[in-house]
Design a protein around this motif. Structure first.
Motif, PDB file in Angstrom:
ATOM      1  N   UNK A  73      -8.585  -4.489  -8.656  1.00  0.00           N
ATOM      2  CA  UNK A  73      -7.692  -3.335  -8.613  1.00  0.00           C
ATOM      3  C   UNK A  73      -8.066  -2.420  -9.764  1.00  0.00           C
ATOM      4  N   UNK A  74      -8.224  -1.147  -9.461  1.00  0.00           N
ATOM      5  CA  UNK A  74      -8.629  -0.229 -10.523  1.00  0.00           C
ATOM      6  C   UNK A  74      -7.655   0.935 -10.638  1.00  0.00           C
ATOM      7  N   UNK A  75      -7.721   1.608 -11.757  1.00  0.00           N
ATOM      8  CA  UNK A  75      -6.911   2.807 -11.958  1.00  0.00           C
ATOM      9  C   UNK A  75      -7.854   3.963 -12.258  1.00  0.00           C
ATOM     10  N   UNK A  76      -7.689   5.047 -11.526  1.00  0.00           N
ATOM     11  CA  UNK A  76      -8.500   6.235 -11.762  1.00  0.00           C
ATOM     12  C   UNK A  76      -7.619   7.256 -12.486  1.00  0.00           C
ATOM     13  N   UNK A  77      -8.140   7.804 -13.577  1.00  0.00           N
ATOM     14  CA  UNK A  77      -7.365   8.810 -14.319  1.00  0.00           C
ATOM     15  C   UNK A  77      -8.148  10.092 -14.427  1.00  0.00           C
ATOM     16  N   UNK A  78      -7.398  11.192 -14.451  1.00  0.00           N
ATOM     17  CA  UNK A  78      -8.040  12.497 -14.570  1.00  0.00           C
ATOM     18  C   UNK A  78      -7.753  13.050 -15.966  1.00  0.00           C
ATOM     19  N   UNK A  79      -8.780  13.634 -16.583  1.00  0.00           N
ATOM     20  CA  UNK A  79      -8.587  14.212 -17.919  1.00  0.00           C
ATOM     21  C   UNK A  79      -7.903  15.559 -17.802  1.00  0.00           C
ATOM     22  N   UNK A  90      -2.427  11.393 -15.041  1.00  0.00           N
ATOM     23  CA  UNK A  90      -2.289  11.205 -13.590  1.00  0.00           C
ATOM     24  C   UNK A  90      -2.967   9.935 -13.084  1.00  0.00           C
ATOM     25  N   UNK A  91      -2.518   8.756 -13.540  1.00  0.00           N
ATOM     26  CA  UNK A  91      -3.158   7.533 -13.058  1.00  0.00           C
ATOM     27  C   UNK A  91      -2.920   7.306 -11.562  1.00  0.00           C
ATOM     28  N   UNK A  92      -3.978   6.929 -10.857  1.00  0.00           N
ATOM     29  CA  UNK A  92      -3.846   6.580  -9.438  1.00  0.00           C
ATOM     30  C   UNK A  92      -4.451   5.205  -9.240  1.00  0.00           C
ATOM     31  N   UNK A  93      -3.667   4.299  -8.668  1.00  0.00           N
ATOM     32  CA  UNK A  93      -4.136   2.923  -8.472  1.00  0.00           C
ATOM     33  C   UNK A  93      -4.885   2.814  -7.158  1.00  0.00           C
ATOM     34  N   UNK A  94      -6.041   2.141  -7.204  1.00  0.00           N
ATOM     35  CA  UNK A  94      -6.766   1.848  -5.970  1.00  0.00           C
ATOM     36  C   UNK A  94      -6.907   0.330  -5.923  1.00  0.00           C
ATOM     37  N   UNK A  95      -6.312  -0.281  -4.884  1.00  0.00           N
ATOM     38  CA  UNK A  95      -6.357  -1.739  -4.798  1.00  0.00           C
ATOM     39  C   UNK A  95      -7.565  -2.205  -3.999  1.00  0.00           C
ATOM     40  N   UNK A  96      -7.996  -3.436  -4.281  1.00  0.00           N
ATOM     41  CA  UNK A  96      -9.100  -4.082  -3.554  1.00  0.00           C
ATOM     42  C   UNK A  96     -10.353  -3.216  -3.460  1.00  0.00           C
ATOM     43  N   UNK A  97     -10.726  -2.661  -4.587  1.00  0.00           N
ATOM     44  CA  UNK A  97     -11.936  -1.851  -4.608  1.00  0.00           C
ATOM     45  C   UNK A  97     -13.105  -2.761  -4.980  1.00  0.00           C
ATOM     46  N   UNK A  98     -14.176  -2.808  -4.165  1.00  0.00           N
ATOM     47  CA  UNK A  98     -15.294  -3.686  -4.531  1.00  0.00           C
ATOM     48  C   UNK A  98     -15.969  -3.191  -5.810  1.00  0.00           C
ATOM     49  N   UNK A  99     -16.284  -4.143  -6.709  1.00  0.00           N
ATOM     50  CA  UNK A  99     -16.889  -3.753  -7.984  1.00  0.00           C
ATOM     51  C   UNK A  99     -18.323  -3.272  -7.759  1.00  0.00           C
ATOM     52  N   UNK A 100     -18.915  -3.688  -6.644  1.00  0.00           N
ATOM     53  CA  UNK A 100     -20.278  -3.303  -6.321  1.00  0.00           C
ATOM     54  C   UNK A 100     -20.342  -3.013  -4.828  1.00  0.00           C
ATOM     55  N   UNK A 101     -21.139  -2.028  -4.432  1.00  0.00           N
ATOM     56  CA  UNK A 101     -21.317  -1.768  -3.007  1.00  0.00           C
ATOM     57  C   UNK A 101     -22.681  -1.158  -2.782  1.00  0.00           C
ATOM     58  N   UNK A 102     -23.382  -1.696  -1.783  1.00  0.00           N
ATOM     59  CA  UNK A 102     -24.680  -1.135  -1.456  1.00  0.00           C
ATOM     60  C   UNK A 102     -24.829  -1.156   0.054  1.00  0.00           C
ATOM     61  N   UNK A 103     -25.301  -0.054   0.598  1.00  0.00           N
ATOM     62  CA  UNK A 103     -25.532  -0.004   2.035  1.00  0.00           C
ATOM     63  C   UNK A 103     -26.947   0.508   2.295  1.00  0.00           C
ATOM     64  N   UNK A 104     -27.676  -0.208   3.135  1.00  0.00           N
ATOM     65  CA  UNK A 104     -29.025   0.216   3.520  1.00  0.00           C
ATOM     66  C   UNK A 104     -29.126   0.109   5.044  1.00  0.00           C
TER      67      UNK A 104
ATOM     68  N   UNK B 300     -10.733   2.535 -14.685  1.00  0.00           N
ATOM     69  CA  UNK B 300     -10.510   1.349 -15.498  1.00  0.00           C
ATOM     70  C   UNK B 300     -10.075   0.195 -14.599  1.00  0.00           C
ATOM     71  N   UNK B 301     -10.682  -0.963 -14.803  1.00  0.00           N
ATOM     72  CA  UNK B 301     -10.294  -2.144 -14.035  1.00  0.00           C
ATOM     73  C   UNK B 301      -8.974  -2.641 -14.600  1.00  0.00           C
ATOM     74  N   UNK B 302      -7.996  -2.903 -13.712  1.00  0.00           N
ATOM     75  CA  UNK B 302      -6.684  -3.359 -14.177  1.00  0.00           C
ATOM     76  C   UNK B 302      -6.803  -4.751 -14.792  1.00  0.00           C
ATOM     77  N   UNK B 303      -5.990  -4.962 -15.834  1.00  0.00           N
ATOM     78  CA  UNK B 303      -6.008  -6.251 -16.520  1.00  0.00           C
ATOM     79  C   UNK B 303      -5.394  -7.302 -15.602  1.00  0.00           C
TER      80      UNK B 303
END
Lengths: 250, 305
Positions: A73-79, A90-104, B300-303
Motif C-alpha cells: 500500500x502506498x501513499x502518493x503526495x503532491x508538493x 494532498x495524500x492519496x492512498x493506493x492499495x495493492x500497488x505492485x512494487x515492480x511491474x514489467x510488461x513485454x 511513500x510505501x505505507x509502514x
C-alpha cells in the motif's frame, strides 16, 4: 454460397478450438532470486512454447509477458507551495500497488489486444486505473505513480520485446533492479489470438534476502530492541577498537 | 563494488560510502566536530531514505564520540556530574524527538522537518562561525585582546543550585538540563550529536571552562545517540547496521588523518573553511525547498503494522 461455406468452416473451426485450444507452456531461467550483500540486480529469462491444439487452422499468435512485484500500500503526495516552500500535501492512498511491474510482448500491445480486452483481462497500463474511483485527483496520483516508478526503473512497459523463434518458441529477458523489494514475483504469460487472451500460464519467482542481509533485516523487524542494542554495541566496539589501534601507531 | 543495504533497501557503491565516511571523518578530525550535521545531508544526496539516514547516523556517532571521549577520559577532562544532568535532559529530549519523528513519518512530512531543521541550524551556525572567524582574523591583525566573558548572568539567579567540582562552578541545574533536552531533540530529528549547539552553550551560557567542555559533551553524546539509535530501531525500524559499519570504518580512519592535518592549519582558517562547507550544504538543502520541483509528486510505501 461461398460466404456460407466460409461461415460453416469458421463455425466448425471455433468448435474444435473449444475442444482442444492452443495453450502456452512457460518456463523461467530461475525461480529463486537471492539478495545477498553484493546483489546488483538480476536478469530473468522467461521462455516457452505455444502448444498447438487440435485445430487445423493456424491462428496468428502473440505473447504478452507480465511480471508483478509484491503488492504494497502506498501513499502518493503532491508538493504544494506553502509560505514560499514546497511541502508534501494532498495524500492519496493506493492499495495493492505492485512494487515492480514489467510488461513485454511480441508486438505493440494496442495492436494485438483490444482496449476492452486489456481492461477485462487486466493487462498492461489500464489495470492500474481499473477502479471504481474515477476522481480526477486519484487518476492524477496514479499517473504520477506510473511516471515515477518508470523513471526509477521499477516499472517498464514493452522494453525489451519478446523474441520469437520458429513461430512457436518465444523468450524474453526481464531485468530486476538492484534496489529490489523482497517477496514473491508473479509472472504471467498470456497467449493472444484474434485480439483476445486465450490462455495464461502463471508462475512465481521467489525473491529473498539471504545470509547477512536476511539476518539483519529479520532481526531489525522481529527483535528491534535486541537489534538496536546490537547496533550500539557494534558502534562502541568499533569506536574503542579504532582508538586503540591508532594509539599503537603513534 | 556495490553493496546492498538491508534496511535502506538500496544498493550503493561500497567505496562511495567508506569515502564519505572518511571525508566527513577528516573534517571532524580537523575541526573537532562530530560531523553528523554534514553526513546526514550527504546521505540524503546519495539517495538513502531520510528516515534511515537520520537513524543510522545516530548509530555512527555512538562510535565516533566513544572513540573521542576515551581520550578525554584519560586526561580527566570530563565533568561527570554536569554530563549526567545534560544526559538526563538529553534522554527526555531524544524520546520527544523520536516520537515527533514517528508521527511525521506517518504523515509523510519527515523529509520536510529534517530539511527545515538543517537549513535553519546550518544557516545560523555557518554564518556565526563565518563572521566570528572573519573578525578573529581582523582582530588578530589589529592586535586587540578578546573581551572577557561576563561571569554573572541571569543563569546564576536560577534556583536548584549545585556544585560542579570539575568545572569549578556553583550554578543552577536548570540550564544544563534544558540544553540537554534541546540537544536530545536535535539528535533524534536531525541525526546529529548536537555538539555544535552544546559546546557553545556550555561555554557561553553555563560558563564551563573550555578544557572540560569537549570531553563532557562527548560523554553526553555517546549516551544520547545510543539511546536514540535504540529508540529509532524499536519505533521506526530505520537503523541500517550495514550502512553504519561502513560509515564508521571510513570515519575512524578519516578522523585520525584529520587530526594530523588540523595541526598544520591555523584555527581561524580552519573555521572559515568549515563555515563555507556548512553554508554550502545549507544552500543546497534550501534550494530543494524553494525551487519549483521537476516532479511534483512523491511516493511513500505505507509502514506495515
Amino acid at each position: 454460397m461461398k460466404s456460407f461455406l466460409t461461415l460453416l468452416f469458421l463455425l466448425t473451426a471455433s468448435v474444435e478450438t473449444v475442444q482442444a485450444k492452443d495453450t502456452v507452456i512457460g518456463g523461467l531461467s530461475t525461480r529463486n532470486v537471492s539478495i545477498n550483500t553484493t546483489f546488483t540486480g538480476s536478469d530473468i529469462l522467461i521462455f516457452g512454447t505455444i502448444k498447438r491444439g487440435d485445430s487445423e487452422e493456424i491462428v496468428l499468435s502473440d505473447i504478452i509477458i507480465e511480471v508483478f512485484g509484491p503488492k504494497t500500500n502506498i501513499t502518493v503526495r503532491r508538493k504544494k507551495k506553502i509560505f514560499g516552500i514546497w511541502v508534501n500535501s494532498d495524500p492519496i492512498k493506493i492499495n495493492n500497488s505492485p512494487s515492480f511491474y514489467s510488461i513485454v510482448s511480441t508486438n505493440k500491445i494496442d495492436d494485438i489486444l483490444k482496449k476492452s480486452e486489456q481492461l477485462k483481462s487486466k493487462i498492461g497500463r489500464t489495470q492500474f486505473f481499473e477502479s471504481k474511483n474515477s476522481d480526477s485527483n486519484y487518476i492524477e496520483a496514479i499517473t504520477a505513480k506510473l511516471r515515477i516508478k518508470n523513471k526509477d526503473g521499477y516499472y517498464s512497459f514493452n522494453n525489451p520485446p519478446v523474441k520469437v523463434k520458429e513461430t512457436s518458441l518465444f523468450s524474453a529477458s526481464i531485468s530486476l533492479p538492484a534496489n529490489l523489494t523482497e517477496g514473491d514475483y508473479k509472472t504471467k504469460i498470456h497467449l493472444i489470438q484474434k485480439g483476445e487472451v486465450t490462455n495464461t500460464s502463471i508462475d512465481t519467482i521467489r525473491v529473498r534476502k539471504v545470509g547477512l542481509e536476511r539476518w539483519l533485516y529479520k532481526t531489525a523487524h522481529n527483535s528491534p530492541l535486541f537489534y538496536g542494542i546490537f547496533s550500539v554495541l557494534l558502534a562502541l566496539f568499533s569506536g574503542w577498537g579504532a582508538s586503540t589501534i591508532f594509539r599503537r601507531f603513534q | 563494488m556495490q553493496v546492498y543495504l538491508p534496511i535502506a533497501e538500496v544498493s550503493v557503491n561500497i567505496f562511495l560510502i567508506i569515502g564519505l565516511g572518511a571525508l566527513v571523518g577528516i573534517l571532524s578530525g580537523m575541526f573537532g566536530v562530530g560531523g553528523g550535521f554534514l553526513m546526514t545531508p550527504l546521505l540524503f544526496f546519495i539517495g538513502i531514505p531520510p528516515a534511515v539516514a537520520v537513524a543510522t547516523e545516530a548509530n555512527q556517532i555512538v562510535a565516533s564520540s566513544f572513540s573521542g571521549a576515551l581520550a578525554h577520559f584519560k586526561r580527566r577532562a570530563v565533568d561527570l556530574k554536569m554530563g549526567l544532568i545534560l544526559l538526563l535532559g538529553g534522554l527526555l529530549g531524544a524520546s520527544v524527538g523520536v516520537y515527533i519523528f514517528k508521527i511525521l513519518k506517518e504523515i509523510g512530512q519527515v523529509e520536510l522537518l529534517v530539511t527545515l531543521c538543517y537549513v535553519v541550524f546550518l544557516g545560523i551556525i555557518g554564518s556565526l562561525m563565518f563572521f566570528e572567524s572573519l573578525s578573529a582574523i581582523t582582530k588578530r591583525n589589529s592586535q586587540t585582546k578578546p573581551s572577557k566573558i561576563k561571569r554573572h548572568t541571569w543563569v546564576h539567579r536560577l534556583p536548584l543550585k549545585m556544585r560542579f567540582r570539575t568545572s569549578n562552578l556553583y550554578i543552577s541545574a536548570i540550564p544544563p538540563f534544558f540544553i540537554g533536552v534541546l540537544v536530545g531533540i536535535l539528535a533524534a530529528v536531525m541525526g546529529v550529536g548536537g555538539g555544535f549547539i552544546m559546546v557553545p552553550a556550555m561555554i557561553y551560557i553555563i560558563g564551563m571552562p573550555t578544557k572540560v567542555v569537549i570531553g563532557t559533551s562527548l560523554f553526553q553524546i555517546i549516551f544520547v545517540t545510543a539511546f536514540t539509535t535504540i529508540m529509532h530501531a524499536t519505533q521506526n525500524y530505520t537503523v541500517d547496521a550495514m550502512l553504519a559499519i561502513l560509515l564508521i570504518l571510513g570515519g575512524v580512519v578519516g578522523a585520525q588523518v584529520g587530526v594530523r592535518l588540523g595541526v598544520k592549519l591555523r584555527a581561524e582558517q580552519l573555521r572559515i573553511l568549515l563555515s563555507i562547507i556548512v553554508l554550502s550544504v545549507c544552500f543546497k538543502l534550501a534550494l530543494d525547498l524553494l525551487l519549483t520541483p521537476n516532479e511534483y509528486f512523491s511516493i511513500m510505501v505505507d509502514v506495515k503494522k
